[in-house]
Design a protein around this motif. Sequence first.
Motif, PDB file in Angstrom:
ATOM      1  N   SER A 217       0.822  -1.209   0.000  1.00  0.00           N
ATOM      2  CA  SER A 217       0.000   0.000   0.000  1.00  0.00           C
ATOM      3  C   SER A 217       0.855   1.258   0.000  1.00  0.00           C
ATOM      4  O   SER A 217       0.420   2.320  -0.457  1.00  0.00           O
ATOM      5  CB  SER A 217      -0.937   0.012   1.215  1.00  0.00           C
ATOM      6  N   SER A 218       2.106   1.168   0.488  1.00  0.00           N
ATOM      7  CA  SER A 218       2.964   2.352   0.578  1.00  0.00           C
ATOM      8  C   SER A 218       3.939   2.472  -0.591  1.00  0.00           C
ATOM      9  O   SER A 218       4.250   3.593  -1.024  1.00  0.00           O
ATOM     10  CB  SER A 218       3.733   2.352   1.910  1.00  0.00           C
ATOM     11  N   MET A 219       4.427   1.355  -1.129  1.00  0.00           N
ATOM     12  CA  MET A 219       5.371   1.423  -2.251  1.00  0.00           C
ATOM     13  C   MET A 219       4.758   2.118  -3.462  1.00  0.00           C
ATOM     14  O   MET A 219       5.445   2.789  -4.231  1.00  0.00           O
ATOM     15  CB  MET A 219       5.833   0.017  -2.662  1.00  0.00           C
ATOM     16  N   ILE A 220       3.446   1.951  -3.640  1.00  0.00           N
ATOM     17  CA  ILE A 220       2.788   2.466  -4.845  1.00  0.00           C
ATOM     18  C   ILE A 220       2.820   3.979  -4.924  1.00  0.00           C
ATOM     19  O   ILE A 220       2.677   4.566  -6.008  1.00  0.00           O
ATOM     20  CB  ILE A 220       1.331   1.939  -4.903  1.00  0.00           C
ATOM     21  N   SER A 221       3.018   4.657  -3.782  1.00  0.00           N
ATOM     22  CA  SER A 221       3.018   6.125  -3.791  1.00  0.00           C
ATOM     23  C   SER A 221       4.128   6.681  -4.680  1.00  0.00           C
ATOM     24  O   SER A 221       3.978   7.751  -5.276  1.00  0.00           O
ATOM     25  CB  SER A 221       3.168   6.657  -2.357  1.00  0.00           C
ATOM     26  N   ILE A 222       5.243   5.956  -4.784  1.00  0.00           N
ATOM     27  CA  ILE A 222       6.352   6.399  -5.612  1.00  0.00           C
ATOM     28  C   ILE A 222       6.109   6.076  -7.082  1.00  0.00           C
ATOM     29  O   ILE A 222       6.644   6.729  -7.978  1.00  0.00           O
ATOM     30  CB  ILE A 222       7.672   5.733  -5.142  1.00  0.00           C
ATOM     31  N   ALA A 223       5.277   5.063  -7.346  1.00  0.00           N
ATOM     32  CA  ALA A 223       5.104   4.568  -8.718  1.00  0.00           C
ATOM     33  C   ALA A 223       4.046   5.319  -9.522  1.00  0.00           C
ATOM     34  O   ALA A 223       3.941   5.122 -10.734  1.00  0.00           O
ATOM     35  CB  ALA A 223       4.743   3.081  -8.676  1.00  0.00           C
ATOM     36  N   ILE A 224       3.254   6.167  -8.882  1.00  0.00           N
ATOM     37  CA  ILE A 224       2.123   6.802  -9.577  1.00  0.00           C
ATOM     38  C   ILE A 224       2.563   7.623 -10.792  1.00  0.00           C
ATOM     39  O   ILE A 224       2.016   7.448 -11.891  1.00  0.00           O
ATOM     40  CB  ILE A 224       1.304   7.648  -8.586  1.00  0.00           C
ATOM     41  N   PRO A 225       3.545   8.522 -10.673  1.00  0.00           N
ATOM     42  CA  PRO A 225       3.963   9.265 -11.871  1.00  0.00           C
ATOM     43  C   PRO A 225       4.484   8.348 -12.985  1.00  0.00           C
ATOM     44  O   PRO A 225       4.238   8.599 -14.172  1.00  0.00           O
ATOM     45  CB  PRO A 225       5.070  10.188 -11.350  1.00  0.00           C
TER      46      PRO A 225
END
Length: 461
Positions: free
Chosen positions: A23-31
């Motif tokens: 749930s937290s790793m995805i925050s970096i992957a959005i762009p």
Amino acid sequence: MNSRSRWLMISVGLGVLLNPLNSSMISIAIPRLQHVYGLDFTVVSWIIFSFYIASAIAQPVMGKASDLFGRRKIFLAGLIVSFVSSLLAPLSPNFGWLIVSRIVQSIGTSMMVAVGMAIVRIHIKERQATALSVLSIFLSGAAAIGPFIGGVLIHWWDWPAIFAVNIPFVVASFLFAWRMIPKDEAAASVLHSMSFRKWLDLIDATGIVLFTVGLVALLVGLLSAKSSGHVSLGNIMVGLIGLVALGAFVRHELKTTSPFIPLRTFAKYPAMTWVNVQFMIVNVLFYALFFGLPSYLQMVRHVSEFHTGILMLTLGLCSLVASPIAGRWIDKSGPGPALLVSAILMTFGSVWIVTLDQSSPVISVCLALAAFGISNGLNSVGLQAALFQSSPKEIIGVASGIFNTSRYLGTILSSLLIGIIMGGTFSFGGFRLLGVFLTVIALLLVFMSWGHREARQLEES
């Protein structure tokens, strides 16, 4: 704690950390995902929505299912589901299939979180509080370092690596769990004596469907209108369907004997309700920053994924350092003072976001991250303690379930807030406006914390 108990803790911990980690790793992957699939910010934000909606539904459902099928079976099944989703996600031919893989991943990881605490409570008899605190470290630690891990993986191996990294954790947890988690024979007899229809009634399948349809339709209606720049008849109709479904959900939950979300419990215990409302608001603030700041760094300031992950580590480290300090403070003074300080720190962090401009030193975002990280450590302990104070012992299990639901509702609302403010494109102006909204919400939290503290002092006097 003997050797077998330690290995049991490791096998369970390696499984439960997968939910907060992903749930937290995805925050970096959005762009990066926005660029790869050529989508606007609103559409890509569904990679967040889908995970939290699925988690909010799957965890209480799988908790009930474990009573029938057995906790060991549910835990191992969750590992298998997580393994399959981690293999399939990088092969997704389009964004829709990636969302499906993400939902499957959420369900699999939720299966382990739902039964992990129960397994520890049942099978570790000595120093149980210590064992539960260790499990909490697995959960909070994974969430804390998730953005850093995500940044490193995307920098060196691109976005599929944030799914592939799950595989060694899944394999290790499965091998340990297969050997260390005792078999639960009691569940089988219960399952044989219960029909499938009765089981659907027990988990409140009707309530789950109404809740899911209502929430998704309302989100689609709101975000579609914001993304397109105008309100169409279709947007209104979809939003109305969501509101009607949620209204039907509330009516159903008040009548059914086994509700998915026990709404009557909120009315019966107003102090507990107050804690859950506060917890939901805290998560709106925390996750709005958690998901908004990496996009600001990468899309506005053009910081690499690797360096964004390093900066975001400030949030996690401050949270981890603050948690044990908060525990000792709350043991002496109660949760009130810690929650008030937490709300003030969140207000400071929100105001600091508003003061940032496009020429501000990138390192200055660490002040906002530190403020929110420390406040998160205070809140994680303080609100849990406040929950125990406000909930009668006979319903503490139900209260914990509602508490987790409040967390997921807060994360969903935070994603909705970002999506509505940003629309199709993440911009500096939208980020600053987000800071204004967070400041207003944080000030509301300060007044709530102060009012709760005053009320507790009056009760004690």
